[in-house]
Design a protein around this motif. Structure first.
Motif, PDB file in Angstrom:
ATOM      1  N   PHE A  66       2.597   1.695  -3.331  1.00 10.41           N
ATOM      2  CA  PHE A  66       1.606   2.047  -4.435  1.00 10.41           C
ATOM      3  C   PHE A  66       1.445   3.576  -4.226  1.00 10.41           C
ATOM      4  O   PHE A  66       1.616   4.269  -5.327  1.00 10.41           O
ATOM      5  CB  PHE A  66       0.379   1.341  -4.358  1.00 10.41           C
ATOM      6  N   THR A  87      -3.095   7.647   2.525  1.00 12.60           N
ATOM      7  CA  THR A  87      -2.250   7.756   1.456  1.00 12.60           C
ATOM      8  C   THR A  87      -1.840   9.372   0.994  1.00 12.60           C
ATOM      9  O   THR A  87      -0.737   9.543   0.778  1.00 12.60           O
ATOM     10  CB  THR A  87      -3.094   7.273   0.222  1.00 12.60           C
ATOM     11  N   THR A  88      -2.785  10.372   1.214  1.00 15.69           N
ATOM     12  CA  THR A  88      -2.511  11.658   1.089  1.00 15.69           C
ATOM     13  C   THR A  88      -1.437  12.262   2.000  1.00 15.69           C
ATOM     14  O   THR A  88      -0.473  12.866   1.624  1.00 15.69           O
ATOM     15  CB  THR A  88      -3.617  12.646   1.048  1.00 15.69           C
ATOM     16  N   LEU A 144       0.809  -1.152  -0.039  1.00 17.93           N
ATOM     17  CA  LEU A 144      -0.035   0.078   0.217  1.00 17.93           C
ATOM     18  C   LEU A 144       0.949   1.261  -0.171  1.00 17.93           C
ATOM     19  O   LEU A 144       0.609   2.321  -0.823  1.00 17.93           O
ATOM     20  CB  LEU A 144      -0.981  -0.131   1.180  1.00 17.93           C
ATOM     21  N   ARG A 166       3.396   7.176  -6.970  1.00 16.80           N
ATOM     22  CA  ARG A 166       2.848   8.386  -7.645  1.00 16.80           C
ATOM     23  C   ARG A 166       3.729   9.502  -7.741  1.00 16.80           C
ATOM     24  O   ARG A 166       3.833  10.534  -8.572  1.00 16.80           O
ATOM     25  CB  ARG A 166       1.521   9.059  -7.016  1.00 16.80           C
ATOM     26  N   THR A 214      -0.577   8.060  11.443  1.00 17.18           N
ATOM     27  CA  THR A 214      -1.393   6.932  11.981  1.00 17.18           C
ATOM     28  C   THR A 214      -2.023   5.873  11.068  1.00 17.18           C
ATOM     29  O   THR A 214      -2.474   6.754   9.887  1.00 17.18           O
ATOM     30  CB  THR A 214      -2.253   7.429  13.299  1.00 17.18           C
ATOM     31  N   LYS A 215      -2.165   4.561  11.296  1.00 18.73           N
ATOM     32  CA  LYS A 215      -3.053   3.745  10.423  1.00 18.73           C
ATOM     33  C   LYS A 215      -4.633   3.991  10.794  1.00 18.73           C
ATOM     34  O   LYS A 215      -4.667   4.301  12.009  1.00 18.73           O
ATOM     35  CB  LYS A 215      -2.723   2.557  10.658  1.00 18.73           C
ATOM     36  N   PRO A 216      -5.457   3.538  10.130  1.00 18.96           N
ATOM     37  CA  PRO A 216      -5.314   2.960   8.826  1.00 18.96           C
ATOM     38  C   PRO A 216      -4.760   3.971   7.787  1.00 18.96           C
ATOM     39  O   PRO A 216      -4.642   5.195   8.160  1.00 18.96           O
ATOM     40  CB  PRO A 216      -6.783   2.759   8.447  1.00 18.96           C
ATOM     41  N   ILE A 217      -4.140   3.470   6.737  1.00 18.51           N
ATOM     42  CA  ILE A 217      -3.226   4.063   5.804  1.00 18.51           C
ATOM     43  C   ILE A 217      -3.970   5.427   5.291  1.00 18.51           C
ATOM     44  O   ILE A 217      -5.280   5.582   5.109  1.00 18.51           O
ATOM     45  CB  ILE A 217      -3.232   2.970   4.545  1.00 18.51           C
TER      46      ILE A 217
END
Lengths: 124, 276
Positions: A21, A111-112, A18, A25, A106-109
């Motif tokens: 990926f 991405t931004t 994750l 970008r 922190t998680k959950p992921i």
């Protein structure tokens, strides 16, 4: 074009993918993966990295120990470190930042946030 | 004669007096005329000065024209400001839409990775481990479990868990309580009051059936979320359903594969025994 080397230290292959990926970008990144803190240290001793992203809860060696060891290594004193963890308590964040981490996500992921942190810390 | 002289002398004296008065009068008049001339000159100068400072008829027209132009420009300015406000609102709308699309894009990318990971192996335990990782890293679950349906005996049993022991989970008969009902109906369950939820193994905060089309093979039950995850985002509900579908297929395939591998190994052993 400048290429930046990024080390991802994370025991969960899914989470590693994750993060990879997400970082793909950004252009000009060469990503290397490590399964835990010890594996991360091995890779840090053989290659030069511009950014480290690490989990905290990992077998063999956790992320905080890795941050501490990396910060005590003169050749990695300045390399930015991003923590990506399930630990959301303020004390955990403060502890990680006090040890020398530059960013605490922190998680959950998120991405931004990961992309923003990498962009800022690498000066892209 | 003396009287005449006296009268003559008096008359001459009066005439002289009159002459003196007349002379003074003439001088005074002269002065008045001079003063009058000076004042006239001053009035003229003032009039000219006033002319210079006060606009004439054509100047007034110019002022009116300029005033009209100012009004037009003010109107134009007001229209431009309105347009700028509209464009700003549009920009904000675009920015919000961009964020939404970006989030959706991130969600789809994450889902792609998750399903890719789920279908990357046919090892049953590895599949279960990947599902656990996905629930932690994508959804933010802290205590949760995967329960699979024993179709023969019609009950659900815990197979993998995170943040709790599998043995802690009770066996649930199909149709019993929230878990049993969701497994029977195939519907997703989310507790109404997430903040007030108290952990109870038979009443999870979330129960998602693992379905292959309409066929339920088990459920994902969640009992607590990570500290920083106070509520579910809109995308989470979608994510749960999509993941449950992929997870169910991956579990089912790996189970079939494990069983066929086991059977193959048994048959191979039997053949080896027969051919020796």
């Amino acid at each position: 074009m400048t290429t930046y080397k990024v080390l991802i230290v994370e025991d969960s292959p899914t989470m590693r993918q994750l993060i990879v990926f997400a970082l793909k970008r950004l252009r000009g990144l060469q990503i290397v993966e490590a399964n835990d803190g010890v594996d991360g240290l091995k890779k840090l001793s053989t290659e030069k990295f511009d950014l480290i992203l690490t989990d905290i809860n990992m077998p063999i060696m956790d992320g905080l120990k890795l941050v501490s060891l990396v910060r005590n290594d003169p050749s990695y004193k300045e390399v930015p470190i991003v923590i990506i963890t399930t630990e959301g308590a303020n004390e955990d964040r403060e502890r990680a930042l006090a040890l020398g981490a530059n960013e605490y996500i922190t998680k959950p992921i998120q991405t931004t946030k990961i992309i923003e942190a990498a962009t800022r810390l690498l000066g892209l | 004669m003396a009287v005449n002289d006296e009268e003559h002398r008096r008359a001459s004296s009066r005439a002289e007096e009159f002459l003196q008065v007349f002379k003074k009068g003439a001088e005074f008049t002269q002065e008045l005329l001079k003063e009058n001339e000076r004042l006239r000159f001053q009035v003229l100068r003032l009039q000219e000065a006033q002319k210079k400072s006060t606009p004439a008829g054509s100047d007034n027209e110019e002022i009116v024209r300029l005033q009209r132009r100012i009004d037009e420009l003010e109107q134009e300015k007001s229209e431009i400001l309105d347009r700028i406000k509209e464009v700003e609102a549009e920009n904000l709308d675009f920015a919000n839409r961009y964020v939404d699309i970006e989030n959706e894009n991130n969600m789809l990318a994450n889902l792609y990775i998750a399903s890719y990971q789920l279908h990357s192996t046919l090892d049953f335990n590895e599949v279960l481990q990947i599902i656990l990782e996905i629930i932690i890293n994508l959804i933010g679950g802290e205590q949760f479990a995967i329960m699979l349906l024993d179709e023969k005996n019609k009950y659900l049993k815990g197979f993998a868990a995170e943040g709790l022991e599998v043995d802690e989970l009770p066996e649930i008969t199909l149709g019993d309580g929230i878990i049993g009902t969701m497994a029977q109906t195939g519907e997703n369950y989310f507790v109404d009051d997430l903040e007030g939820y108290q952990k109870d193994f038979t009443n999870p905060m979330v129960c998602i059936p693992l379905k292959i089309k309409e066929h339920v093979i088990g459920v994902i039950v969640i009992y607590s979320l990570l500290e920083q995850k106070s509520k579910f985002a809109e995308v989470d509900y979608e994510l749960f359903t999509l993941l449950a579908g992929h997870a169910a297929t991956a579990i089912f395939s790996s189970k079939l594969y494990s069983e066929s591998e086991r059977k193959l190994s048994t048959i191979q052993g039997f053949i080896d025994l027969m051919t020796k």
